[in-house]
Design a protein around this motif. Structure first.
Motif, short mmCIF file in Angstrom:
data_model
loop_
_atom_site.label_atom_id
_atom_site.label_comp_id
_atom_site.label_asym_id
_atom_site.label_seq_id
_atom_site.Cartn_x
_atom_site.Cartn_y
_atom_site.Cartn_z
N GLU A 140 -26.72 -7.99 40.69
CA GLU A 140 -25.46 -8.09 41.52
C GLU A 140 -25.71 -7.47 42.85
N SER A 141 -26.33 -6.29 43.07
CA SER A 141 -26.73 -5.52 44.19
C SER A 141 -27.64 -6.49 44.91
N LEU A 142 -28.80 -6.90 44.44
CA LEU A 142 -29.56 -7.76 45.14
C LEU A 142 -28.79 -9.21 45.66
N VAL A 143 -28.24 -9.89 44.94
CA VAL A 143 -27.32 -10.84 45.29
C VAL A 143 -26.69 -10.67 46.36
N ILE A 144 -25.85 -9.64 46.56
CA ILE A 144 -25.17 -9.08 47.73
C ILE A 144 -25.76 -8.80 48.79
N ARG A 145 -26.80 -8.24 48.68
CA ARG A 145 -27.50 -7.91 49.66
C ARG A 145 -28.30 -9.15 50.49
N ILE A 146 -28.76 -9.91 49.63
CA ILE A 146 -29.49 -11.35 50.11
C ILE A 146 -28.29 -12.05 50.93
N GLN A 182 -21.22 -18.28 58.45
CA GLN A 182 -21.49 -17.15 57.15
C GLN A 182 -22.03 -17.97 56.03
N SER A 183 -22.87 -17.23 55.31
CA SER A 183 -23.30 -18.01 53.98
C SER A 183 -22.64 -17.38 53.03
N ALA A 184 -22.46 -18.48 51.83
CA ALA A 184 -21.78 -18.15 50.88
C ALA A 184 -22.66 -17.27 49.75
N VAL A 185 -21.84 -16.53 48.96
CA VAL A 185 -22.77 -15.51 47.97
C VAL A 185 -23.34 -16.58 46.97
N HIS A 186 -23.01 -17.63 46.45
CA HIS A 186 -23.46 -18.48 45.23
C HIS A 186 -24.82 -18.95 46.13
#
Length: 363
Positions: free
Chosen positions: A85-91, A106-110
């Motif tokens: 989860e931390s990795l996805v948020i940072r990416i 802005q890029s979407a989290v998914h």
């Protein structure tokens, strides 16, 4: 129950057979499988430093490698699901900042998670061994187990079965529904056949991979649907005893019909991975059954509720095999009180443990 009695019960469970001769036990394998491979796979020399093996034996190590691809500082949590989860948020943050600098978009989290899953799949395609070295392992799988659940997401079992001469079929990407509903692979060799289930997805279909707290939570909705389907199939089975407690003979006939290679399929209720949890003897090996894996724990506890109508002595059994090192493996201590009906079995060595379920294929 004493240690001797537990080992005897495990041995008896592993010998339960279907009419066709296959073991009724469902073998559930975790990342410890790759630790064992590394120690015994002949010719596994493509990765002398061990860096590539760590992708298969250490989730935090694998996720750190993905972070390196994005030049993101590594954040390791005790729980790999939280690391993901931390990795996805940072990416996502990195992509947002980069897009904002270019155009203010802005890029979407998914989208970031899909990108990370693609990188994950690419990493797990870099196998640290040659598939021809897996023949012995594949032969042991072919000799007994009709259904094997692989909690890892690489294709090692498929390669092992193929190396042993089986014809292995994987669903087309367009046909794959989700990892809980259909096998990741089916195999045939002569008159024998079986299935490989990967509950957390397979690297050959990155968007199907289940990793992280969010994905585990989404699995719960899917499990609810599969539960309804499983109970519908039970009611529609021609041999169902109707109202009242099932006898051991009833349960045996139901399992035989439901887990056949072409299982009884009343309408839209084909065999799913949840059916295996509800009906079968389960042997977990090479996994500590992390508490974050809520989908697995839900299935195990639902299984216990579903078995209330069956006498304790007649219920299918659940074992977790681990090593004894002055007590249980620290990662598996939460299993020692037997939650969800689990019977822990402590072995003096990992070699003895793996030989119990697969035979000494590496000799």
């Amino acid at each position: 129950m004493s240690t001797a009695e537990t080992f005897d019960l495990l041995a008896d469970t592993l010998e339960r057979r279907f009419e066709a001769g296959d073991k009724r036990t469902v073998l559930i394998m975790g990342a410890g499988f790759h630790h064992h491979l590394r120690g015994h796979l002949a010719g596994a020399t493509q990765d002398p430093s061990g860096a590539l093996w760590r992708l298969f034996t250490d989730w935090n190590g694998l996720l750190s490698r993905i972070a390196e691809d994005y030049e993101i500082p590594v954040l390791r949590h005790e729980d790999p699901a939280a690391t993901w989860e931390s990795l996805v948020i940072r990416i996502s943050t990195q992509k947002r900042d980069s897009a904002a600098r270019r155009s203010g978009v802005q890029s979407a989290v998914h989208d970031a998670e899909d990108d990370a899953l693609d990188v994950l799949a690419e990493r797990l395609a870099e196998l640290p061994f040659d598939e021809t070295h897996l023949t012995g392992l594949g032969q042991k799988l072919l000799e007994g187990y009709r259904d094997v659940i692989n909690l890892n997401i690489d294709r090692t079992l498929q390669l092992a079965l193929s190396a042993a001469g089986a014809t292995v079929r994987e669903p087309k990407k367009s046909a794959a529904k989700d990892a809980l509903s259909i096998p990741s692979a089916t195999w045939t060799k002569g008159e024998r056949a079986g299935r490989v289930w990967q509950l957390h997805g397979c690297a050959s279909r990155p968007r199907q991979i289940v990793l992280g707290t969010r994905a585990y939570g989404q699995s719960m909705t899917r499990l609810g649907v599969l539960w309804d389907q499983a109970k519908s199939a039970e009611r529609r089975w021609p041999g169902a005893p109707g109202v009242g407690r099932w006898t051991p003979a009833d349960a045996t006939r139901w399992i035989e019909a439901r887990r056949a290679i072409e299982p009884f399929d009343p309408g839209r209720a084909p065999l799913s991975s949840l059916d295996l949890f509800l009906q079968s003897d389960l042997v977990f090996v090479g996994t500590s059954l992390d508490r974050a894996e809520t989908d697995l724990w839900w299935a195990l506890h639902q299984r216990m509720r579903n078995l209330c109508r069956v006498r304790v002595s007649d219920r299918p059994r659940t074992f977790v095999l681990t090593q004894r090192v002055d007590g249980p493996d620290p990662k598996a201590r939460h299993l020692m009180t037997g939650p969800a009906g689990i019977r822990p079995v402590l072995f003096e060595s990992w070699d003895e443990l793996w030989a119990t379920v697969l035979g000494r294929w590496w000799v």
